[in-house]
Scaffold this motif. Structure first.
Motif, PDB file in Angstrom:
ATOM      1  N   THR A 210      -2.902   5.425   5.586  1.00 35.35           N
ATOM      2  CA  THR A 210      -4.025   4.746   6.237  1.00 35.35           C
ATOM      3  C   THR A 210      -4.100   3.295   5.802  1.00 35.35           C
ATOM      4  O   THR A 210      -4.226   2.390   6.630  1.00 35.35           O
ATOM      5  CB  THR A 210      -5.354   5.468   5.911  1.00 35.35           C
ATOM      6  OG1 THR A 210      -5.256   6.812   6.388  1.00 35.35           O
ATOM      7  CG2 THR A 210      -6.533   4.779   6.565  1.00 35.35           C
TER       8      THR A 210
ATOM      9  N   ASP B 228      -0.794   4.662   0.439  1.00 36.92           N
ATOM     10  CA  ASP B 228      -1.466   5.567   1.367  1.00 36.92           C
ATOM     11  C   ASP B 228      -1.200   5.129   2.808  1.00 36.92           C
ATOM     12  O   ASP B 228      -1.257   3.946   3.131  1.00 36.92           O
ATOM     13  CB  ASP B 228      -2.977   5.532   1.075  1.00 36.92           C
ATOM     14  CG  ASP B 228      -3.766   6.341   2.056  1.00 36.92           C
ATOM     15  OD1 ASP B 228      -3.640   7.574   2.042  1.00 36.92           O
ATOM     16  OD2 ASP B 228      -4.505   5.722   2.858  1.00 36.92           O
TER      17      ASP B 228
ATOM     18  N   GLU C  23       0.829  -1.202   0.000  1.00 35.68           N
ATOM     19  CA  GLU C  23       0.000   0.000   0.000  1.00 35.68           C
ATOM     20  C   GLU C  23       0.866   1.256   0.000  1.00 35.68           C
ATOM     21  O   GLU C  23       1.956   1.267   0.555  1.00 35.68           O
ATOM     22  CB  GLU C  23      -0.932   0.016   1.211  1.00 35.68           C
ATOM     23  CG  GLU C  23      -1.881  -1.169   1.262  1.00 35.68           C
ATOM     24  CD  GLU C  23      -2.890  -1.203   0.131  1.00 35.68           C
ATOM     25  OE1 GLU C  23      -3.137  -0.166  -0.515  1.00 35.68           O
ATOM     26  OE2 GLU C  23      -3.450  -2.283  -0.115  1.00 35.68           O
TER      27      GLU C  23
ATOM     28  N   GLU D 283     -11.090   1.117   7.077  1.00 36.15           N
ATOM     29  CA  GLU D 283     -10.399   1.306   5.802  1.00 36.15           C
ATOM     30  C   GLU D 283     -11.030   0.294   4.848  1.00 36.15           C
ATOM     31  O   GLU D 283     -11.146  -0.882   5.185  1.00 36.15           O
ATOM     32  CB  GLU D 283      -8.901   1.047   6.003  1.00 36.15           C
ATOM     33  CG  GLU D 283      -8.000   1.460   4.859  1.00 36.15           C
ATOM     34  CD  GLU D 283      -8.027   0.485   3.710  1.00 36.15           C
ATOM     35  OE1 GLU D 283      -7.928   0.937   2.568  1.00 36.15           O
ATOM     36  OE2 GLU D 283      -8.180  -0.720   3.944  1.00 36.15           O
TER      37      GLU D 283
END
Length: 101
Positions: free
Chosen positions: A38, A36, A34, A70
């Protein structure tokens, strides 16, 4: 069983933190898929829980505080207490067999 690069790196960093007074791990220091922050945090928890289920880690109490959801991982956390994430003997043996420690 061969772990992936991220899982192996996580074990190494946790070993240094737990047994050699290493620096406190940071989610941003790992090469998660990932981008991002978050989503990266959620991926971290997903991997840590999977490694616990596989017997490489032991989670003392709940080492994270959840905050919202999320979409991809169905959870999000705001705080991760690395001091509550411990390597099991299986995790140590993996590192030794991989000649990492």
């Amino acid at each position: 069983m061969k772990l992936g690069d991220v899982e192996e790196d996580l074990l190494k960093v946790l070993y240094e933190f737990e047994f050699n007074n290493g620096e406190v791990p940071r989610v941003m220091d790992f090469d998660f898929k990932e981008i991002d922050l978050t989503a990266k945090k959620s991926e971290a928890i997903h991997i840590i829980e999977k490694m616990e289920a596989d017997g490489y880690l032991y989670l003392e109490r709940k080492p994270f505080v959840e905050e919202g959801i999320e979409p991809k991982y169905k959870r999000n956390f705001s705080i991760l207490n690395w001091g509550n994430v411990h390597i099991t003997s299986k995790g140590k043996n993996y590192l030794k067999s991989a000649l990492v420690i």
